[in-house]
Design an enzyme around this catalytic site. Structure first.
Site, PDB file in Angstrom:
ATOM      1  N   ASN A  32       0.850  -1.185   0.000  1.00 33.15           N
ATOM      2  CA  ASN A  32       0.000   0.000   0.000  1.00 33.15           C
ATOM      3  C   ASN A  32       0.888   1.238   0.000  1.00 33.15           C
ATOM      4  O   ASN A  32       1.865   1.304   0.740  1.00 33.15           O
ATOM      5  CB  ASN A  32      -0.882  -0.022   1.253  1.00 33.15           C
ATOM      6  CG  ASN A  32      -2.018   0.959   1.167  1.00 33.15           C
ATOM      7  OD1 ASN A  32      -1.792   2.142   0.950  1.00 33.15           O
ATOM      8  ND2 ASN A  32      -3.224   0.483   1.311  1.00 33.15           N
ATOM      9  N   GLN A  88     -13.717  -3.475   1.772  1.00 33.22           N
ATOM     10  CA  GLN A  88     -14.756  -2.445   1.725  1.00 33.22           C
ATOM     11  C   GLN A  88     -15.395  -2.542   0.352  1.00 33.22           C
ATOM     12  O   GLN A  88     -14.720  -2.391  -0.655  1.00 33.22           O
ATOM     13  CB  GLN A  88     -14.141  -1.067   1.966  1.00 33.22           C
ATOM     14  CG  GLN A  88     -13.562  -0.932   3.364  1.00 33.22           C
ATOM     15  CD  GLN A  88     -12.641   0.251   3.482  1.00 33.22           C
ATOM     16  OE1 GLN A  88     -11.638   0.325   2.797  1.00 33.22           O
ATOM     17  NE2 GLN A  88     -12.976   1.182   4.344  1.00 33.22           N
ATOM     18  N   GLY A  94     -17.160   2.522   2.194  1.00 28.01           N
ATOM     19  CA  GLY A  94     -15.832   3.115   2.310  1.00 28.01           C
ATOM     20  C   GLY A  94     -14.860   2.697   1.224  1.00 28.01           C
ATOM     21  O   GLY A  94     -13.684   3.019   1.294  1.00 28.01           O
ATOM     22  N   GLN A  95     -15.340   1.962   0.197  1.00 24.96           N
ATOM     23  CA  GLN A  95     -14.445   1.571  -0.896  1.00 24.96           C
ATOM     24  C   GLN A  95     -14.089   2.800  -1.723  1.00 24.96           C
ATOM     25  O   GLN A  95     -14.987   3.511  -2.183  1.00 24.96           O
ATOM     26  CB  GLN A  95     -15.117   0.512  -1.784  1.00 24.96           C
ATOM     27  CG  GLN A  95     -14.202  -0.033  -2.875  1.00 24.96           C
ATOM     28  CD  GLN A  95     -14.847  -1.165  -3.688  1.00 24.96           C
ATOM     29  OE1 GLN A  95     -16.067  -1.302  -3.718  1.00 24.96           O
ATOM     30  NE2 GLN A  95     -14.023  -1.964  -4.337  1.00 24.96           N
ATOM     31  N   THR A  96     -12.806   3.062  -1.892  1.00 28.60           N
ATOM     32  CA  THR A  96     -12.398   4.266  -2.616  1.00 28.60           C
ATOM     33  C   THR A  96     -11.871   3.949  -4.014  1.00 28.60           C
ATOM     34  O   THR A  96     -11.990   4.769  -4.909  1.00 28.60           O
ATOM     35  CB  THR A  96     -11.322   5.037  -1.833  1.00 28.60           C
ATOM     36  OG1 THR A  96     -10.309   4.131  -1.423  1.00 28.60           O
ATOM     37  CG2 THR A  96     -11.932   5.708  -0.616  1.00 28.60           C
ATOM     38  N   VAL A  97     -11.274   2.766  -4.198  1.00 32.04           N
ATOM     39  CA  VAL A  97     -10.876   2.333  -5.540  1.00 32.04           C
ATOM     40  C   VAL A  97     -11.831   1.208  -5.936  1.00 32.04           C
ATOM     41  O   VAL A  97     -11.888   0.185  -5.256  1.00 32.04           O
ATOM     42  CB  VAL A  97      -9.416   1.825  -5.568  1.00 32.04           C
ATOM     43  CG1 VAL A  97      -9.057   1.307  -6.955  1.00 32.04           C
ATOM     44  CG2 VAL A  97      -8.453   2.926  -5.138  1.00 32.04           C
ATOM     45  N   HIS A 101     -10.152  -5.206  -3.571  1.00 34.72           N
ATOM     46  CA  HIS A 101      -8.864  -5.359  -2.895  1.00 34.72           C
ATOM     47  C   HIS A 101      -9.079  -5.675  -1.428  1.00 34.72           C
ATOM     48  O   HIS A 101      -9.903  -5.076  -0.767  1.00 34.72           O
ATOM     49  CB  HIS A 101      -7.968  -4.131  -3.070  1.00 34.72           C
ATOM     50  CG  HIS A 101      -8.573  -2.825  -2.643  1.00 34.72           C
ATOM     51  ND1 HIS A 101      -9.557  -2.174  -3.372  1.00 34.72           N
ATOM     52  CD2 HIS A 101      -8.334  -2.037  -1.570  1.00 34.72           C
ATOM     53  CE1 HIS A 101      -9.881  -1.042  -2.764  1.00 34.72           C
ATOM     54  NE2 HIS A 101      -9.174  -0.941  -1.659  1.00 34.72           N
ATOM     55  N   HIS A 103      -7.454  -5.575   2.189  1.00 29.02           N
ATOM     56  CA  HIS A 103      -6.368  -4.999   2.994  1.00 29.02           C
ATOM     57  C   HIS A 103      -5.831  -6.080   3.924  1.00 29.02           C
ATOM     58  O   HIS A 103      -6.606  -6.758   4.598  1.00 29.02           O
ATOM     59  CB  HIS A 103      -6.893  -3.850   3.872  1.00 29.02           C
ATOM     60  CG  HIS A 103      -7.306  -2.644   3.103  1.00 29.02           C
ATOM     61  ND1 HIS A 103      -6.489  -1.563   2.915  1.00 29.02           N
ATOM     62  CD2 HIS A 103      -8.468  -2.350   2.470  1.00 29.02           C
ATOM     63  CE1 HIS A 103      -7.122  -0.638   2.205  1.00 29.02           C
ATOM     64  NE2 HIS A 103      -8.334  -1.095   1.921  1.00 29.02           N
TER      65      HIS A 103
END
Ligand SMILES: [Zn+2]
Length: 161
Positions: A32, A88, A94-97, A101, A103
């Site tokens: 990350n 997420q 809260g998923q931003t991309v 994926h 974590h």
């Protein structure tokens, strides 16, 4: 069905290879670029899907097995004793991309003031480059150095067998 490549997606971009330290034909493990803690990595499919629900059962099994191997390797290499796994799925979660994926965050006793503090940290996100955080970003050279270190530790450790 899912697209193979999404040109606007940072995880479909070729530059993801710089952060990659372990891989199979279907999945990658990448450092990350804005780690919450040392060793904070992501496991993701090479092909573009948004959520884990889009994987068929075989892909799901492969992702879990690969994630297990990656986690075991990280725990050994970094002398960590615990770990967080977080998915997420969806902007509302809260998923931003929008590329699946997982974590993987190696944990040690006392690494954060409260063991649950990683989640507010994870939520502290804004759209950005690799995994979209307002947390300090590692410089490209630092990210590449870390990935290279882990790549060689994984190659020597046999955790991917
Ligand atoms: Zn993608």
């Amino acid at each position: 069905m899912s697209k193979q490549i999404d040109s606007a997606c940072p995880f479909c971009d070729r530059t993801i290879q710089r952060a990659t330290f372990a891989e199979t034909t279907r999945f990658l493990a990448v450092c990350n670029s804005a780690p919450i803690l040392h060793g904070h990595c992501l496991v993701l499919p090479r092909h573009h899907v948004q959520t884990i629900l889009e994987l068929d059962n075989n892909e799901l099994m492969q992702m879990m097995l690969f994630s297990k191997k990656v986690t075991m390797g990280l725990l050994n290499i970094l002398n960590a004793t615990g770990f967080d796994w977080t998915l997420q799925q969806g902007e509302e979660a809260g998923q931003t991309v929008p590329h699946l994926h997982l974590h993987v965050i190696p944990r040690k006793i006392g690494d954060l003031p409260d063991p649950g503090d990683w989640y507010p940290e994870l939520q502290n996100s804004v759209p950005g480059n690799i995994d979209s955080y307002s947390r300090p970003q590692l410089a490209d050279e630092e990210l590449e150095r870390l990935a290279k270190e882990l790549r060689s530790a994984f190659a020597n450790g046999g955790w991917l067998l």
